[in-house]
Design a protein around this motif. Structure first.
Motif, PDB file in Angstrom:
ATOM      1  N   GLU A   1      67.766  -0.717  49.823  1.00  0.00           N
ATOM      2  CA  GLU A   1      67.117   0.228  48.920  1.00  0.00           C
ATOM      3  C   GLU A   1      68.162   0.941  48.069  1.00  0.00           C
TER       4      GLU A   1
ATOM      5  N   THR B   1      69.023   5.745  42.684  1.00  0.00           N
ATOM      6  CA  THR B   1      69.816   6.109  41.515  1.00  0.00           C
ATOM      7  C   THR B   1      70.067   7.609  41.519  1.00  0.00           C
TER       8      THR B   1
ATOM      9  N   CYS C   1      65.566   7.750  41.556  1.00  0.00           N
ATOM     10  CA  CYS C   1      64.614   6.648  41.497  1.00  0.00           C
ATOM     11  C   CYS C   1      64.944   5.674  42.614  1.00  0.00           C
ATOM     12  N   LYS C   2      63.916   5.319  43.382  1.00  0.00           N
ATOM     13  CA  LYS C   2      64.154   4.424  44.534  1.00  0.00           C
ATOM     14  C   LYS C   2      63.665   3.025  44.200  1.00  0.00           C
ATOM     15  N   LEU C   3      64.526   2.035  44.387  1.00  0.00           N
ATOM     16  CA  LEU C   3      64.183   0.656  44.022  1.00  0.00           C
ATOM     17  C   LEU C   3      64.624  -0.275  45.135  1.00  0.00           C
ATOM     18  N   ASN C   4      63.804  -1.299  45.385  1.00  0.00           N
ATOM     19  CA  ASN C   4      64.188  -2.294  46.384  1.00  0.00           C
ATOM     20  C   ASN C   4      64.964  -3.412  45.732  1.00  0.00           C
ATOM     21  N   LYS C   5      66.159  -3.658  46.204  1.00  0.00           N
ATOM     22  CA  LYS C   5      66.972  -4.770  45.696  1.00  0.00           C
ATOM     23  C   LYS C   5      67.688  -5.351  46.897  1.00  0.00           C
TER      24      LYS C   5
ATOM     25  N   GLU D   1      59.403  -3.863  40.872  1.00  0.00           N
ATOM     26  CA  GLU D   1      59.598  -2.485  41.315  1.00  0.00           C
ATOM     27  C   GLU D   1      58.886  -1.587  40.328  1.00  0.00           C
ATOM     28  N   ARG D   2      58.189  -0.595  40.850  1.00  0.00           N
ATOM     29  CA  ARG D   2      57.407   0.284  39.982  1.00  0.00           C
ATOM     30  C   ARG D   2      58.084   1.653  39.867  1.00  0.00           C
ATOM     31  N   ILE D   3      58.116   2.172  38.648  1.00  0.00           N
ATOM     32  CA  ILE D   3      58.722   3.487  38.429  1.00  0.00           C
ATOM     33  C   ILE D   3      57.752   4.320  37.603  1.00  0.00           C
TER      34      ILE D   3
ATOM     35  N   ARG E   1      62.683  -7.779  40.096  1.00  0.00           N
ATOM     36  CA  ARG E   1      63.925  -7.493  40.840  1.00  0.00           C
ATOM     37  C   ARG E   1      65.107  -8.245  40.246  1.00  0.00           C
TER      38      ARG E   1
ATOM     39  N   LEU F   1      67.096  -6.343  37.666  1.00  0.00           N
ATOM     40  CA  LEU F   1      67.927  -5.209  38.082  1.00  0.00           C
ATOM     41  C   LEU F   1      69.348  -5.749  38.237  1.00  0.00           C
TER      42      LEU F   1
END
Lengths: 285, 352
Positions: B250, B253, B257-261, B290-292, B344, B347
Motif C-alpha cells: 500500500e 502519498t 492518498c492511499k493506493l494499492n500497488k 485505484e479510486r481517488i 495500477r 502508477l
C-alpha cells in the motif's frame, strides 16, 4: 497621423546647415576661386588655368604627387595587414574583458598626440637610438643602420598614427560576425585560408573599406610624419602645398595644388569603392 | 546490425565541470536519433564532440567503425545544421549550397548538377539566385539542411534548428524533416529541448540529464515506460507525488492518498501519473483500478488539450486531469467532488 513639427525641424537643422555652409562649402569655393585666379605680368588678376599648369610643368610636383598617392595606398594596405590579425584576436580569440582593456591600450597613442608619437619614433629610429644601440649591443651589426629620415621611417610613422582608425571599424565588423559562420565553413570542409578569404574577408569588407578610407585620407593629407620622419629625401605632397603657401607665398598655386590633392584622393577612394563592390552609404554606416 | 556511430564512455570536462559524463550509445544506420534534454544537460557539447569542434577528455567516438580521434571537423564525414543556421550572408542560395562541394574540388558540372538536385529535393527551385537574407524562416532552414546534405554525410547533426521558428511553422517543419529524412535515408542526430519535436520525429530518443543518458528508447516506450523519475517528469506531462510510506503493497502519498500497488521490489519515493491516465467517474464494476476522491479546483479550457485542476483531501498540490472533449463532462463545475480511477499499471513508481 504624425504632425509635421516644421518650426522645430528648421531650428534643429540650422546649426548643421550653417556649419556645412560656413566651414565646408564656402572655404572650398574660395579655394577653387583662388586656384583659378592668376596675376599676369601686367599685374592684372585674371581667370586662368595657369596655376594648374605649373603643376604639370615642373616634374618634381607631379612626381611627388604620384609618390604621395602610391605611398598612401601602400600604407593603407599595410595598415590592414598589420591590424587585421590584431582585430581578429581582440574580437574572436580572447574574452570581452581583456579585449576592451587591450583596445584601450591601442587608443593611448591618439591621446598623446601625433607630434609626440612622431618624436618618439625619432628616438627609436635614429643612429644612436634605441633600435640601433640594441642591435649593436647584440653585435648583430657593426655600424648603425640608417633608418631615420628615409621612406622607411616615414612609412612607419604614417602607419603608427593611422592604424587605430583601421582597427576600430574592422573590430566592429568582426564583432557582429557570428562565430558559427566560421564553424559552419569549417564543417563544410573549408581550410583556414578559405574561411579567411571567402567568409571572414567578405563579411568584414564594409569595415575594412571604411577603415581604409579613413586611413588613406589621414595619410595622404598628413604633414607631420612625412615632414619630421621623412626628412629631405621623402617629399610628400602636403609639403609642396605648405611651401606654396608659406615659403613662396603663392596662395593661388597653393590653392590649385590643394584642389588637386582633393581630386586625387576622391578619385582613389572612388576606385577603391568600385573595386571592392561597396557603396559609400553602406560603408559610411 | 551496422552502426554508423558508436560512442564509448565519452567524457568532456571543462575544468572541474563535467559536461558529458561517460556516455555510451550506438546509432543505427539510417535512423532519426534525437537527444532530448534541458539546457545545460550537455547535449550541445556531445554534438560538438561528434562534429569535431570539441575534443573529448576521454572515451572513444567511431564513425562507420573508424576512430575520429584527432580528426578536425572539416575532415569528418558528418555535417551540422547550426541552431542559428549560420548561412553565409554574402552568398546567394546556390553558392551557399555549393560551398562544401567546391571545397572538394569537384568539376563545375558536377557541383552544378548536385546543387540543382538538392535544391529540387528541398523544394527551393527558382530560389537559386536569391540572397539568403531575402528568404523566410522555413526557406532558410531548408537551405541550411541542403547545404549539409549535398555533401552526402554519413550523419547529419541538427542543433535545435527549429528553435527560432514560430509555432505554426515549427509544427510544419517537424513533419517535413521527418519525411525528408525517410526519403534521403541519411542518419539524423537531432538535439532539442522540445520533447514534442523529439517524440514526433525520432525513431529513437535519448533523454539526457546532467551529462548522462537517462534512457534510450523509442518515443512510444519512452512515454509509456519511463525508466527513471527524470524521464517520467521530463517527457510529456505528468503529475508527481511524493510517497511517504509503502507497507504491505500500500502506497501512501504525502497528501494522504492511499493506493494499492503490489509487488514493487524496492522502496518507492516518487509516483508519477499522466493526466490522461485518469478515468473520470469510473463505473463501480471496473476492476484493477485505484479510486481517488478529488475536488475540482479549476477547469483549464485549451481545446482538445483541456484539463481540470483538482486537489485531493483539500490539499494544496494540484493534480491535472485530462478532460475528454465530449459532452459527457460539460456540466462539471469548480468545487464539484469527483471520483477518478487509475489503472495500477499507470502508477509509475521510482526509487528516487
Amino acid at each position: 497621423m504624425m504632425k509635421k513639427p516644421r518650426g522645430t525641424f528648421y531650428l534643429l537643422i540650422t546649426p548643421v546647415l550653417l556649419w556645412l555652409l560656413a566651414l565646408i562649402v564656402i572655404p572650398h569655393m574660395d579655394l577653387m576661386y583662388r586656384s583659378l585666379r592668376f596675376e599676369t605680368d601686367d599685374g592684372l588678376w585674371v581667370f586662368s588655368l595657369n596655376n594648374y599648369l605649373a603643376f604639370f610643368e615642373d616634374q618634381i610636383y607631379w612626381l611627388t604627387f604620384v609618390k604621395t598617392a602610391l605611398y598612401s595606398i601602400f600604407v593603407t594596405i599595410l595598415a590592414f595587414v598589420v591590424t587585421f590579425p590584431v582585430a581578429f584576436f581582440l574580437t574572436k580569440v580572447i574574452g570581452k574583458k581583456y579585449s576592451s582593456f587591450m583596445t584601450l591600450l591601442l587608443l593611448i597613442p591618439i591621446w598623446i598626440g601625433e607630434l609626440v608619437t612622431v618624436y618618439g619614433w625619432m628616438i627609436l629610429l635614429r643612429d644612436n637610438g634605441v633600435i640601433n644601440s640594441f642591435l649593436m649591443k647584440l653585435r648583430l651589426i657593426d655600424a648603425p643602420i640608417e633608418m631615420l629620415f628615409t621612406n622607411f621611417s616615414m612609412t612607419i610613422g604614417l602607419l603608427y598614427i593611422s592604424m587605430l582608425f583601421m582597427i576600430v571599424p574592422m573590430m566592429s565588423a568582426l564583432d557582429s560576425m557570428d562565430d558559427s559562420l566560421i564553424e559552419a565553413a569549417s564543417d563544410l570542409g573549408a581550410s583556414k585560408w578559405t574561411i579567411f578569404r571567402q567568409i571572414v574577408i567578405p563579411y568584414t569588407t564594409p569595415g575594412i573599406v571604411s577603415g581604409g578610407i579613413i586611413v588613406f585620407m589621414l595619410v595622404i593629407g598628413d604633414y607631420v610624419a612625412p615632414n619630421i620622419l621623412g626628412g629631405k629625401s621623402s617629399l610628400w605632397f602636403t609639403e609642396q602645398i605648405y611651401n606654396k603657401f608659406l615659403a613662396s607665398f603663392n596662395w593661388n598655386e597653393g590653392a590649385a595644388f590643394g584642389f588637386l590633392l582633393l581630386l586625387l584622393s576622391s578619385f582613389i577612394v572612388w576606385v577603391a569603392l568600385k573595386l571592392s563592390g561597396q557603396k559609400l552609404d553602406k560603408v559610411g554606416s | 546490425m551496422s552502426y554508423v556511430l558508436e560512442i564509448k564512455n565519452l567524457t568532456k570536462k571543462f575544468g572541474n565541470f563535467t559536461a558529458v559524463d561517460s556516455v555510451s550509445f550506438n546509432v543505427e544506420d539510417g535512423g532519426f536519433f534525437s537527444i532530448l534534454g534541458g539546457s545545460g544537460c550537455g547535449k550541445t557539447t556531445l554534438l560538438r564532440m561528434i562534429s569535431g569542434f570539441e575534443e573529448e577528455t576521454a572515451g572513444e567516438l567511431l564513425i562507420r567503425g573508424e576512430s575520429m580521434k584527432g580528426i578536425p571537423p572539416e575532415k569528418r564525414p558528418v555535417n551540422i545544421v547550426f541552431q542559428n543556421l549560420a548561412l553565409f550572408p554574402m552568398m546567394n542560395v546556390e553558392k551557399n549550397v555549393a560551398f562544401g562541394l567546391q571545397r572538394q574540388r569537384l568539376p563545375k558540372s558536377e557541383v552544378q548538377s548536385r546543387v540543382e538536385e538538392m535544391l529540387e529535393r528541398v523544394g527551393l527551385v527558382g530560389f537559386e539566385k536569391k540572397k539568403v537574407t531575402e528568404l523566410s524562416g522555413g526557406q532558410r532552414q531548408r537551405v541550411a539542411i541542403a547545404r549539409s546534405l549535398v555533401l552526402k554525410p554519413e550523419i547529419l547533426l541538427l542543433d535545435e534548428p527549429l528553435g527560432a521558428l514560430d509555432r505554426k511553422l515549427r509544427e510544419h517543419m517537424k513533419v517535413e524533416l521527418k519525411v525528408l529524412q525517410k526519403e534521403i535515408g541519411t542518419t539524423f542526430i537531432y538535439i532539442t529541448h522540445d520533447q514534442s519535436e523529439a517524440l514526433v520525429m525520432s525513431d529513437t530518443v535519448a533523454v539526457m540529464n546532467q551529462g548522462q543518458f537517462e534512457q534510450i528508447d523509442t518515443p512510444k516506450k519512452l512515454y509509456k515506460n519511463p525508466k527513471t523519475s527524470f524521464v517520467a517528469g521530463f517527457v510529456g506531462e505528468s503529475n508527481e507525488f511524493n510517497i511517504s510510506s509503502y507497507v504491505n503493497g500500500e502506497l501512501v502519498t504525502v497528501n494522504g492518498c492511499k493506493l494499492n500497488k503490489p509487488d514493487l521490489d524496492f522502496q518507492p519515493k516518487k509516483l508519477f501519473i499522466r493526466p490522461e491516465a485518469f478515468i473520470l467517474n469510473p463505473s463501480a464494476d471496473l476492476s484493477g483500478i485505484e479510486r481517488i476522491d478529488m475536488q475540482v479546483e479549476a477547469i483549464l479550457f485549451d481545446g482538445s488539450n483541456t484539463k481540470i485542476s483538482t486537489t485531493i483531501n483539500q490539499g494544496h498540490e494540484e493534480v491535472l486531469i485530462s478532460l475528454p472533449q465530449n459532452a459527457q463532462f460539460e456540466d462539471l463545475r469548480e468545487g464539484d467532488d469527483i471520483q477518478v480511477g487509475v489503472h495500477r499499471d499507470d502508477l509509475k513508481c521510482y526509487k528516487v
